[in-house]
Every structure is written in C-alpha cells, then in structure tokens.
Design a protein around this motif. Structure first.
Motif, PDB file in Angstrom:
ATOM      1  N   ASP A  96       0.851  -1.186   0.000  1.00  0.00           N
ATOM      2  CA  ASP A  96       0.000   0.000   0.000  1.00  0.00           C
ATOM      3  C   ASP A  96       0.890   1.240   0.000  1.00  0.00           C
ATOM      4  OD1 ASP A  96      -1.693   2.115   0.528  1.00  0.00           O
ATOM      5  OD2 ASP A  96      -2.713   1.138   2.204  1.00  0.00           O
ATOM      6  N   GLN A 132       0.477   3.667   3.092  1.00  0.00           N
ATOM      7  CA  GLN A 132       1.107   3.310   4.366  1.00  0.00           C
ATOM      8  C   GLN A 132       2.610   3.577   4.320  1.00  0.00           C
ATOM      9  OE1 GLN A 132      -0.826   2.895   6.866  1.00  0.00           O
ATOM     10  NE2 GLN A 132      -2.689   2.599   5.692  1.00  0.00           N
ATOM     11  N   ASP A 147      -4.497   9.996   8.329  1.00  0.00           N
ATOM     12  CA  ASP A 147      -5.430   9.030   8.899  1.00  0.00           C
ATOM     13  C   ASP A 147      -5.145   7.683   8.220  1.00  0.00           C
ATOM     14  OD1 ASP A 147      -7.569   7.369   9.559  1.00  0.00           O
ATOM     15  OD2 ASP A 147      -9.044   8.994   9.464  1.00  0.00           O
ATOM     16  N   ARG A 148      -4.335   6.864   8.871  1.00  0.00           N
ATOM     17  CA  ARG A 148      -3.914   5.580   8.289  1.00  0.00           C
ATOM     18  C   ARG A 148      -5.096   4.631   8.072  1.00  0.00           C
ATOM     19  NH1 ARG A 148       1.360   3.738   8.547  1.00  0.00           N
ATOM     20  NH2 ARG A 148       2.863   5.232   9.309  1.00  0.00           N
ATOM     21  N   GLU A 149      -6.007   4.602   9.018  1.00  0.00           N
ATOM     22  CA  GLU A 149      -7.133   3.667   8.943  1.00  0.00           C
ATOM     23  C   GLU A 149      -8.035   3.953   7.745  1.00  0.00           C
ATOM     24  OE1 GLU A 149     -10.833   2.668  11.781  1.00  0.00           O
ATOM     25  OE2 GLU A 149      -8.851   2.603  12.747  1.00  0.00           O
ATOM     26  N   ARG A 150      -8.349   5.221   7.521  1.00  0.00           N
ATOM     27  CA  ARG A 150      -9.227   5.590   6.407  1.00  0.00           C
ATOM     28  C   ARG A 150      -8.454   5.976   5.153  1.00  0.00           C
ATOM     29  NH1 ARG A 150     -13.016   9.690   9.509  1.00  0.00           N
ATOM     30  NH2 ARG A 150     -13.178  10.525   7.425  1.00  0.00           N
ATOM     31  N   ARG A 151      -7.108   5.894   5.230  1.00  0.00           N
ATOM     32  CA  ARG A 151      -6.218   6.219   4.100  1.00  0.00           C
ATOM     33  C   ARG A 151      -6.497   7.629   3.579  1.00  0.00           C
ATOM     34  NH1 ARG A 151      -5.900   4.091  -0.391  1.00  0.00           N
ATOM     35  NH2 ARG A 151      -3.686   3.746  -0.537  1.00  0.00           N
ATOM     36  N   ARG A 152      -6.479   8.608   4.492  1.00  0.00           N
ATOM     37  CA  ARG A 152      -6.762   9.995   4.113  1.00  0.00           C
ATOM     38  C   ARG A 152      -5.646  10.914   4.582  1.00  0.00           C
ATOM     39  NH1 ARG A 152     -13.216  10.905   5.162  1.00  0.00           N
ATOM     40  NH2 ARG A 152     -13.891   9.339   3.673  1.00  0.00           N
TER      41      ARG A 152
END
Length: 173
Positions: A80, A83, A150-155
């Motif tokens: 990814d 990330q 925002d790693r979780e939402r990839r923003r």
C-alpha cells in the motif's frame, strides 16, 4: 494467492478465469475483482489496469455465496503506497504535488504515485476562496503542508495556505 486470465472487463470490475479455485455451478473457476480492488493508483476505467487475456495473480478475499464466485484483489498483491508514505512523511512536512481533481469542498493533490490528499477549500491559498477553481486548476503544481494523516481511512489532510510557496506555479501561455 490465485492465478488466472482476465476473461471479461466490465465498468464495475473484472472477471478472471482461474487456474484453480472455488467451483462455480455455471462458470467453474470464475473470480471477480471489483473496481476498488484493481489498483492503489487512480484510473478512469478497469481497462486502464488490465486487458482481456492478461495473466494475473490475485489475493483471495472471500467466496461470494450470492454470485457464487471468488472475490479477488489485484492491489493486495502490492504494498500500500499510502502506508509507506505515512511511514516516511510526518505531519507538518511541506511537499510539492499535482492537483488531480477539483470537488466543491476542495482539491485533491497527488504527492506520490498512488497517494493523494485533500486540500479543503478553507486551506487553499488566496483570500476567502469559495470555489476551488478560483485558486487552482487540475494539473497545477502546488506546495502543500501535510496537516493530518489518517492511516485507517487512508486519508491525508493538506493545506496550501500554510505552505511557504503554496501558490500554483506561474502559468505560461
């Protein structure tokens, strides 16, 4: 991991004839890759990523009991890029990027291959910008500051206003 050959490309995804895989009552060995699972990079159509007859290796996600097909991911076969970007770029870093899309609430800026962030309209350079098109155009090279990851939402949250050289490069006609 499952391998196969791209059998059909539709606007909603790609069908893959699998070398081995879950049985299908009508089309044995059929897998499906939805549009979001094709690539980490932005693209206009699935045919921009794969072509009919192309050999692919995919990650098996799940068996779709409604459609009786294997759900696959082509992008899961690659790291990814978001990330990796988040690992090396801290909040507060100033970067150059290219405006890829304007939306009513801001502008998306590509900072690396497969990594885009949003400059909210209130963070665009210029006095009280209401429409992103007043400040930037698609294709403009801009300087931005990373304001949020925002790693979780990839923003990514970005600010052109906080960047020292936040204005787009001068245009030549």
């Amino acid at each position: 991991m499952l391998s196969g050959t791209v059998a059909a490309i539709e606007r909603f995804g790609v069908f893959v004839a699998l070398d081995e895989g879950p049985a299908h009552p009508v089309f044995p060995g059929v897998g499906f890759i939805s549009v979001p699972e094709l690539s980490w990079q932005r693209f206009d159509a699935p045919s921009d990523v794969v072509r009919v007859g192309q050999r692919v290796s995919c990650e098996f996600l799940q068996f779709d009991t409604w459609n009786l097909e294997a759900r696959l991911s082509l992008r899961a076969m690659r790291p990814d890029p978001f990330q990796a970007f988040a690992d090396r770029v801290p909040v507060g870093r100033e970067l150059r990027g290219r405006v890829t899309e304007l939306v009513p609430f801001g502008a998306f800026v590509e900072l690396a291959d497969g990594v885009e962030g949003l400059v909210h309209v209130r963070e665009l350079a210029g006095p009280s910008v209401e429409d992103p098109a007043e400040a930037v155009r698609v294709g403009d090279e801009v300087t931005v500051v990373v304001t949020e990851i925002d790693r979780e939402r990839r923003r990514l949250g970005l600010s052109q206003r906080r960047a020292a050289g936040g204005a787009p490069a001068p245009r030549t006609v």
